[in-house]
Design an enzyme around this catalytic site. Structure first.
Site, mmCIF file in Angstrom:
data_model
loop_
_atom_site.group_PDB
_atom_site.id
_atom_site.type_symbol
_atom_site.label_atom_id
_atom_site.label_comp_id
_atom_site.label_asym_id
_atom_site.label_seq_id
_atom_site.Cartn_x
_atom_site.Cartn_y
_atom_site.Cartn_z
ATOM 1 N N HIS A 33 73.530 65.731 11.571
ATOM 2 C CA HIS A 33 73.413 67.096 11.924
ATOM 3 C C HIS A 33 73.185 68.326 10.139
ATOM 4 O O HIS A 33 72.753 69.781 10.641
ATOM 5 C CB HIS A 33 74.616 67.282 11.590
ATOM 6 C CG HIS A 33 74.864 67.065 13.419
ATOM 7 N ND1 HIS A 33 76.244 66.614 12.884
ATOM 8 C CD2 HIS A 33 74.237 67.775 14.199
ATOM 9 C CE1 HIS A 33 76.099 66.191 14.734
ATOM 10 N NE2 HIS A 33 75.923 67.106 15.724
ATOM 11 N N ASP A 73 86.729 69.835 8.793
ATOM 12 C CA ASP A 73 86.354 68.829 8.119
ATOM 13 C C ASP A 73 84.192 69.746 8.113
ATOM 14 O O ASP A 73 83.669 70.076 7.164
ATOM 15 C CB ASP A 73 85.651 67.723 8.615
ATOM 16 C CG ASP A 73 85.051 66.466 7.418
ATOM 17 O OD1 ASP A 73 84.848 66.346 6.458
ATOM 18 O OD2 ASP A 73 83.890 66.026 8.040
ATOM 19 N N GLN A 77 81.640 71.109 5.107
ATOM 20 C CA GLN A 77 79.534 70.479 4.999
ATOM 21 C C GLN A 77 79.096 71.403 5.541
ATOM 22 O O GLN A 77 77.714 71.697 4.401
ATOM 23 C CB GLN A 77 80.070 69.159 5.825
ATOM 24 C CG GLN A 77 80.940 68.244 5.968
ATOM 25 C CD GLN A 77 80.308 66.780 6.752
ATOM 26 O OE1 GLN A 77 79.461 66.196 6.444
ATOM 27 N NE2 GLN A 77 81.126 66.481 8.141
ATOM 28 N N LYS A 150 66.526 62.447 17.672
ATOM 29 C CA LYS A 150 67.131 61.824 18.817
ATOM 30 C C LYS A 150 67.187 62.196 20.019
ATOM 31 O O LYS A 150 67.566 61.111 20.722
ATOM 32 C CB LYS A 150 68.233 61.394 17.453
ATOM 33 C CG LYS A 150 69.105 60.212 18.525
ATOM 34 C CD LYS A 150 70.915 60.057 17.764
ATOM 35 C CE LYS A 150 71.312 60.873 18.010
ATOM 36 N NZ LYS A 150 72.226 61.025 19.561
ATOM 37 N N SER A 187 77.611 61.376 16.158
ATOM 38 C CA SER A 187 78.781 61.034 16.742
ATOM 39 C C SER A 187 79.390 60.504 17.476
ATOM 40 O O SER A 187 80.521 60.249 16.621
ATOM 41 C CB SER A 187 78.895 62.706 16.796
ATOM 42 O OG SER A 187 78.676 63.518 15.997
ATOM 43 N N ARG A 188 78.670 59.703 18.127
ATOM 44 C CA ARG A 188 79.610 58.464 18.786
ATOM 45 C C ARG A 188 79.264 57.705 18.272
ATOM 46 O O ARG A 188 80.052 56.490 18.693
ATOM 47 C CB ARG A 188 78.877 57.886 19.705
ATOM 48 C CG ARG A 188 79.412 59.689 21.171
ATOM 49 C CD ARG A 188 78.299 59.553 22.678
ATOM 50 N NE ARG A 188 79.580 60.042 23.476
ATOM 51 C CZ ARG A 188 78.345 61.628 24.303
ATOM 52 N NH1 ARG A 188 77.686 62.116 23.666
ATOM 53 N NH2 ARG A 188 78.983 62.073 24.869
#
Length: 281
Positions: A33, A73, A77, A150, A187-188
């Site tokens: 990301h 968070d 970032q 992706k 993320s998974r």
């Protein structure tokens, strides 16, 4: 960096800033990301990232409720990457009424591969992306949006949507960020146990094998795809598909067209975690 939660506040924050570059996300950010945000900054003075877990693209049995939500968070970032605005609406902010108007993508592209195994997924994706585009670009006259390769099929679906609706938005696809062992960042991946994380690289390795065998050209494509599925299954995975398609429309290539621009795509479950990946060749 500004953090806004409503469409009105977003448009107020964008006023006078020119054409923005936009990165839509569902949060729980990783290095992939952040690479999108850095790319977005190359194309505009103002970078907007959205964080919204979109219920419309989850099937009833999928992980909408358990999907990680890490807003504080994520914002830290994004600020470190120079993001200008974070749009983090709540569900009632983005969908104040039930979203009965939806964007229905072309079935030839959206009902195959991911669309076959996740019916309605791309309708949910297109609907939320169209709405986010309206929120971000509606008062700016257009701009740039950056997506990762992706989610290869998703990128194509969105490109076609922008073309069909003549939206004043340039879509940029960025190469997949990977861990050192080749696993595509997702993320998974956080759902994987330590043992599964070691096994997870097998998906990208199997796509590499499939691409190499296709370029060799000695074995029928359908036979190679079946062999790749069997090899991944033998390692404890439950594959949905491992396949080779034409890059521009994700249709099956003819056996004599193996030197054309192709992409190997895969989706498979390792334990309870479903991972996807692809490899252009």
């Amino acid at each position: 960096m500004q953090i806004v939660h409503t469409i009105e506040d977003l448009r107020h924050a964008l006023a006078g800033r020119g054409r923005p570059a936009f990165v839509p996300t569902m949060g729980n950010l990783h290095a992939g990301h952040l690479a999108l945000v850095r790319e977005a900054r190359r194309h505009a003075d103002t970078t907007v990232a959205s964080i919204f877990v979109n219920r419309l693209q989850f099937l009833p049995h999928e992980d909408f409720d358990s999907y990680p939500r890490t807003l504080q968070d994520d914002c830290e970032q994004l600020e470190a990457q120079g993001c200008g605005i974070v749009f983090a609406p709540k569900e009632q902010d983005l969908y104040p009424q039930p979203q009965t108007y939806k964007v229905q993508p072309d079935a030839a592209l959206a009902d195959i591969l991911e669309g076959q195994f996740r019916p309605g997924f791309f309708t949910g994706v297109c609907t939320v992306v169209m709405k986010l585009f309206a929120c971000v670009f509606g008062s700016t006259g257009g701009g740039v949006a950056v997506f990762g390769k992706k989610d290869y099929q998703q990128l194509l679906v969105i490109r076609h949507m922008v073309q069909q609706f003549a939206l004043p938005i340039s879509i940029i696809g960025l190469e997949t960020e990977r861990a050192t062992d080749g696993l595509a960042l997702s993320s998974r991946n956080a759902y994987l146990s330590a043992e599964q994380r070691t096994q997870a690289r097998a998906l990208s390795q199997q796509l590499q094998w499939l691409a190499h065998q296709v370029r060799e050209g000695a074995v029928p494509l359908a036979q190679l795809e079946a062999q790749a599925m069997a090899q991944l299954s033998a390692q404890g995975w439950q594959p949905d598909y491992l396949t080779v398609r034409q890059r521009h429309d994700l249709q099956c290539p003819a056996d004599h067209a193996r030197q054309a621009p192709l992409v190997a795509l895969g989706a498979a479950r390792l334990g309870g975690t479903r991972l996807i990946d692809n490899l252009e060749f």
